[in-house]
Design a protein around this motif. Structure first.
Motif, PDB file in Angstrom:
ATOM      1  N   ALA A 138      -0.907  -6.615  -3.272  1.00  0.00           N
ATOM      2  CA  ALA A 138      -0.401  -4.965  -3.702  1.00  0.00           C
ATOM      3  C   ALA A 138      -1.780  -4.006  -3.701  1.00  0.00           C
ATOM      4  CB  ALA A 138      -0.290  -5.472  -5.552  1.00  0.00           C
ATOM      5  N   PHE A 139      -2.099  -2.931  -4.231  1.00  0.00           N
ATOM      6  CA  PHE A 139      -3.180  -2.078  -4.082  1.00  0.00           C
ATOM      7  C   PHE A 139      -2.335  -1.114  -5.169  1.00  0.00           C
ATOM      8  CE2 PHE A 139      -5.272   1.190  -1.865  1.00  0.00           C
ATOM      9  CZ  PHE A 139      -6.507   0.758  -1.357  1.00  0.00           C
ATOM     10  N   TYR A 140      -3.576  -0.994  -6.387  1.00  0.00           N
ATOM     11  CA  TYR A 140      -3.700  -0.122  -7.226  1.00  0.00           C
ATOM     12  C   TYR A 140      -5.300   0.928  -7.202  1.00  0.00           C
ATOM     13  CZ  TYR A 140      -0.743  -3.798  -8.783  1.00  0.00           C
ATOM     14  OH  TYR A 140       0.711  -4.725  -8.579  1.00  0.00           O
ATOM     15  N   TYR A 141      -5.146   2.008  -7.449  1.00  0.00           N
ATOM     16  CA  TYR A 141      -5.928   2.772  -7.365  1.00  0.00           C
ATOM     17  C   TYR A 141      -6.314   4.002  -7.844  1.00  0.00           C
ATOM     18  CZ  TYR A 141      -2.879   5.390  -3.854  1.00  0.00           C
ATOM     19  OH  TYR A 141      -2.598   6.304  -3.057  1.00  0.00           O
ATOM     20  N   ASN A 142      -7.198   5.027  -8.060  1.00  0.00           N
ATOM     21  CA  ASN A 142      -7.153   6.222  -8.947  1.00  0.00           C
ATOM     22  C   ASN A 142      -7.837   7.241  -7.897  1.00  0.00           C
ATOM     23  OD1 ASN A 142      -9.472   4.997  -9.494  1.00  0.00           O
ATOM     24  ND2 ASN A 142      -9.492   4.973 -12.055  1.00  0.00           N
ATOM     25  N   TRP A 143      -7.758   7.205  -7.077  1.00  0.00           N
ATOM     26  CA  TRP A 143      -8.470   7.150  -5.953  1.00  0.00           C
ATOM     27  C   TRP A 143      -8.336   7.650  -4.931  1.00  0.00           C
ATOM     28  CZ3 TRP A 143     -13.210   6.814  -2.469  1.00  0.00           C
ATOM     29  CH2 TRP A 143     -13.990   7.863  -1.835  1.00  0.00           C
ATOM     30  N   ILE A 144      -7.528   8.791  -4.444  1.00  0.00           N
ATOM     31  CA  ILE A 144      -6.546   9.452  -3.993  1.00  0.00           C
ATOM     32  C   ILE A 144      -7.165   8.881  -1.909  1.00  0.00           C
ATOM     33  CG2 ILE A 144      -7.014  11.880  -3.570  1.00  0.00           C
ATOM     34  CD1 ILE A 144      -3.418  10.102  -3.465  1.00  0.00           C
ATOM     35  N   ASN A 145      -8.079   9.504  -1.920  1.00  0.00           N
ATOM     36  CA  ASN A 145      -8.872   9.044  -1.008  1.00  0.00           C
ATOM     37  C   ASN A 145      -8.865   8.124  -0.710  1.00  0.00           C
ATOM     38  OD1 ASN A 145      -9.811  12.034  -0.390  1.00  0.00           O
ATOM     39  ND2 ASN A 145     -11.453  11.942  -0.807  1.00  0.00           N
ATOM     40  N   LEU A 146      -8.953   6.671  -1.099  1.00  0.00           N
ATOM     41  CA  LEU A 146      -8.867   5.697  -1.285  1.00  0.00           C
ATOM     42  C   LEU A 146      -8.231   5.222  -0.069  1.00  0.00           C
ATOM     43  CD1 LEU A 146     -11.180   3.505  -1.059  1.00  0.00           C
ATOM     44  CD2 LEU A 146      -9.214   2.875  -3.601  1.00  0.00           C
ATOM     45  N   PHE A 147      -7.157   5.769  -0.292  1.00  0.00           N
ATOM     46  CA  PHE A 147      -5.231   4.855   0.554  1.00  0.00           C
ATOM     47  C   PHE A 147      -5.593   5.898   2.065  1.00  0.00           C
ATOM     48  CE2 PHE A 147      -1.032   3.878   0.557  1.00  0.00           C
ATOM     49  CZ  PHE A 147      -1.484   2.116   0.384  1.00  0.00           C
ATOM     50  N   TYR A 148      -6.106   6.681   2.142  1.00  0.00           N
ATOM     51  CA  TYR A 148      -5.446   7.332   3.032  1.00  0.00           C
ATOM     52  C   TYR A 148      -5.115   7.093   4.286  1.00  0.00           C
ATOM     53  CZ  TYR A 148      -5.511  12.043   0.974  1.00  0.00           C
ATOM     54  OH  TYR A 148      -4.871  12.948  -0.192  1.00  0.00           O
ATOM     55  N   PRO A 149      -6.668   5.346   4.969  1.00  0.00           N
ATOM     56  CA  PRO A 149      -6.175   5.084   6.129  1.00  0.00           C
ATOM     57  C   PRO A 149      -5.102   4.397   5.748  1.00  0.00           C
ATOM     58  CG  PRO A 149      -7.908   4.288   4.770  1.00  0.00           C
ATOM     59  CD  PRO A 149      -7.179   5.465   4.055  1.00  0.00           C
ATOM     60  N   TYR A 150      -4.360   3.159   4.959  1.00  0.00           N
ATOM     61  CA  TYR A 150      -3.698   2.264   4.951  1.00  0.00           C
ATOM     62  C   TYR A 150      -2.407   2.965   5.074  1.00  0.00           C
ATOM     63  CZ  TYR A 150      -7.668   0.397   2.867  1.00  0.00           C
ATOM     64  OH  TYR A 150      -9.253  -0.346   2.721  1.00  0.00           O
ATOM     65  N   ASN A 151      -1.152   1.230   5.995  1.00  0.00           N
ATOM     66  CA  ASN A 151       0.054   1.534   6.245  1.00  0.00           C
ATOM     67  C   ASN A 151       0.821   1.432   4.403  1.00  0.00           C
ATOM     68  OD1 ASN A 151       2.116   2.058   6.548  1.00  0.00           O
ATOM     69  ND2 ASN A 151       1.844   1.802   9.291  1.00  0.00           N
ATOM     70  N   LYS A 152       1.445   1.801   4.119  1.00  0.00           N
ATOM     71  CA  LYS A 152       2.185   1.636   2.630  1.00  0.00           C
ATOM     72  C   LYS A 152       2.938   0.854   3.480  1.00  0.00           C
ATOM     73  CE  LYS A 152       0.834   5.384  -0.400  1.00  0.00           C
ATOM     74  NZ  LYS A 152       1.352   6.470  -1.534  1.00  0.00           N
ATOM     75  N   GLN A 153       3.675   0.757   3.778  1.00  0.00           N
ATOM     76  CA  GLN A 153       4.973  -0.075   4.278  1.00  0.00           C
ATOM     77  C   GLN A 153       3.928  -1.714   4.448  1.00  0.00           C
ATOM     78  OE1 GLN A 153       6.322   0.417   8.317  1.00  0.00           O
ATOM     79  NE2 GLN A 153       5.071  -0.055   9.466  1.00  0.00           N
ATOM     80  N   TYR A 154       3.477  -2.012   4.606  1.00  0.00           N
ATOM     81  CA  TYR A 154       2.576  -3.345   4.481  1.00  0.00           C
ATOM     82  C   TYR A 154       1.989  -3.944   3.085  1.00  0.00           C
ATOM     83  CZ  TYR A 154       3.621  -2.557   9.305  1.00  0.00           C
ATOM     84  OH  TYR A 154       3.536  -2.118  10.982  1.00  0.00           O
ATOM     85  N   LEU A 155       2.346  -2.703   2.064  1.00  0.00           N
ATOM     86  CA  LEU A 155       1.925  -3.823   1.222  1.00  0.00           C
ATOM     87  C   LEU A 155       3.258  -3.760   0.145  1.00  0.00           C
ATOM     88  CD1 LEU A 155      -1.089  -1.331   0.737  1.00  0.00           C
ATOM     89  CD2 LEU A 155      -1.058  -3.824   0.721  1.00  0.00           C
ATOM     90  N   ASP A 156       3.387  -4.344  -0.821  1.00  0.00           N
ATOM     91  CA  ASP A 156       4.234  -4.872  -1.701  1.00  0.00           C
ATOM     92  C   ASP A 156       4.733  -4.074  -2.931  1.00  0.00           C
ATOM     93  OD1 ASP A 156       5.744  -7.008  -0.020  1.00  0.00           O
ATOM     94  OD2 ASP A 156       3.880  -8.818  -1.067  1.00  0.00           O
ATOM     95  N   GLU A 157       3.244  -3.657  -3.498  1.00  0.00           N
ATOM     96  CA  GLU A 157       3.705  -2.570  -4.631  1.00  0.00           C
ATOM     97  C   GLU A 157       1.982  -1.586  -4.540  1.00  0.00           C
ATOM     98  OE1 GLU A 157       4.540  -3.993  -8.772  1.00  0.00           O
ATOM     99  OE2 GLU A 157       3.131  -4.188  -8.961  1.00  0.00           O
ATOM    100  N   VAL A 158       2.240  -0.525  -4.503  1.00  0.00           N
ATOM    101  CA  VAL A 158       1.041   0.429  -4.579  1.00  0.00           C
ATOM    102  C   VAL A 158       1.177   1.514  -5.939  1.00  0.00           C
ATOM    103  CG1 VAL A 158       0.346   2.448  -3.558  1.00  0.00           C
ATOM    104  CG2 VAL A 158       1.317   0.349  -1.782  1.00  0.00           C
ATOM    105  N   SER A 159       0.431   1.639  -6.703  1.00  0.00           N
ATOM    106  CA  SER A 159       0.478   2.575  -7.911  1.00  0.00           C
ATOM    107  C   SER A 159      -1.240   2.991  -7.778  1.00  0.00           C
ATOM    108  CB  SER A 159       0.445   1.188  -9.051  1.00  0.00           C
ATOM    109  OG  SER A 159       0.435   2.441  -9.834  1.00  0.00           O
ATOM    110  N   TYR A 160      -1.154   4.489  -7.901  1.00  0.00           N
ATOM    111  CA  TYR A 160      -1.654   4.986  -7.891  1.00  0.00           C
ATOM    112  C   TYR A 160      -1.724   6.195  -9.429  1.00  0.00           C
ATOM    113  CZ  TYR A 160      -4.331   9.808  -7.426  1.00  0.00           C
ATOM    114  OH  TYR A 160      -5.331  11.129  -7.765  1.00  0.00           O
ATOM    115  N   LEU A 161      -2.960   5.988  -9.646  1.00  0.00           N
ATOM    116  CA  LEU A 161      -3.345   6.780 -11.117  1.00  0.00           C
ATOM    117  C   LEU A 161      -4.248   7.950 -10.671  1.00  0.00           C
ATOM    118  CD1 LEU A 161      -3.530   3.523 -13.753  1.00  0.00           C
ATOM    119  CD2 LEU A 161      -1.064   5.456 -13.522  1.00  0.00           C
TER     120      LEU A 161
END
Length: 173
Positions: free
Chosen positions: A1-24
């Protein structure tokens, strides 16, 4: 699971390999701690990795200056939430089998970072959990790229040959 609040942090990751993603947005981070706790409870019988990121401390450094009272207060606020999160994990019976890593990606001076000063380059990097030495200080050189190597080691996953990170063997009992 990937929880974050800085949008640039997630660009290199492929969300399909994560069970849960939450951006605030707008430095919000507290709701992600509750989401992460719920995710850990729901996956308590499976090997689980949770990434929790709080950018408000970085923003406080840029806005008020690194090591300013406002910057320190932002760290203290995060510390309180981390403490609440860990207490919930203890109450749920998940603590004794869980590893926790606490780190940052950079330091800072004045209102910025990105240089090669000691205050920008040396950052906190800590780990605790089963099989990890207590009250131990790493004396050999460490780098944030070692984080992924240590995580793979904890999950007993072979590290890809192309990775540059190393397992810091001295941290283990």
């Amino acid at each position: 699971a990937f929880y974050y609040n800085w949008i640039n942090l997630f660009y290199p990751y492929n969300k399909q390999y994560l069970d849960e993603v939450s951006y605030l947005e707008k430095d919000a981070y507290v709701p992600n701690y509750e989401k992460a706790f719920s995710f850990l409870k729901a996956n308590r019988t499976d090997p689980t990795l949770v990434f929790l990121y709080s950018v408000h401390t970085d923003h406080a450094g840029h806005k008020y200056k690194w090591m300013s009272p406002e910057y320190i207060r932002s760290i203290e606020e995060a510390d309180v939430e981390i403490g609440r999160f860990i207490e919930k994990i203890k109450q749920e019976g998940l603590y004794k089998d869980t590893h926790f890593m606490f780190l940052t990606d950079h330091g800072g001076i004045n209102y910025g970072h990105g240089g090669v000063s000691t205050d920008e380059m040396i950052v906190p990097w800590g780990i605790t959990g089963p099989g990890i030495k207590k009250e131990f200080k790493i004396t050999e050189p460490n780098n944030t790229v070692n984080t992924a190597a240590v995580i793979l080691h904890l999950f007993k996953v072979k590290q890809p040959l192309s990775w540059t990170g190393e397992v810091i063997k001295s941290i283990f009992k």
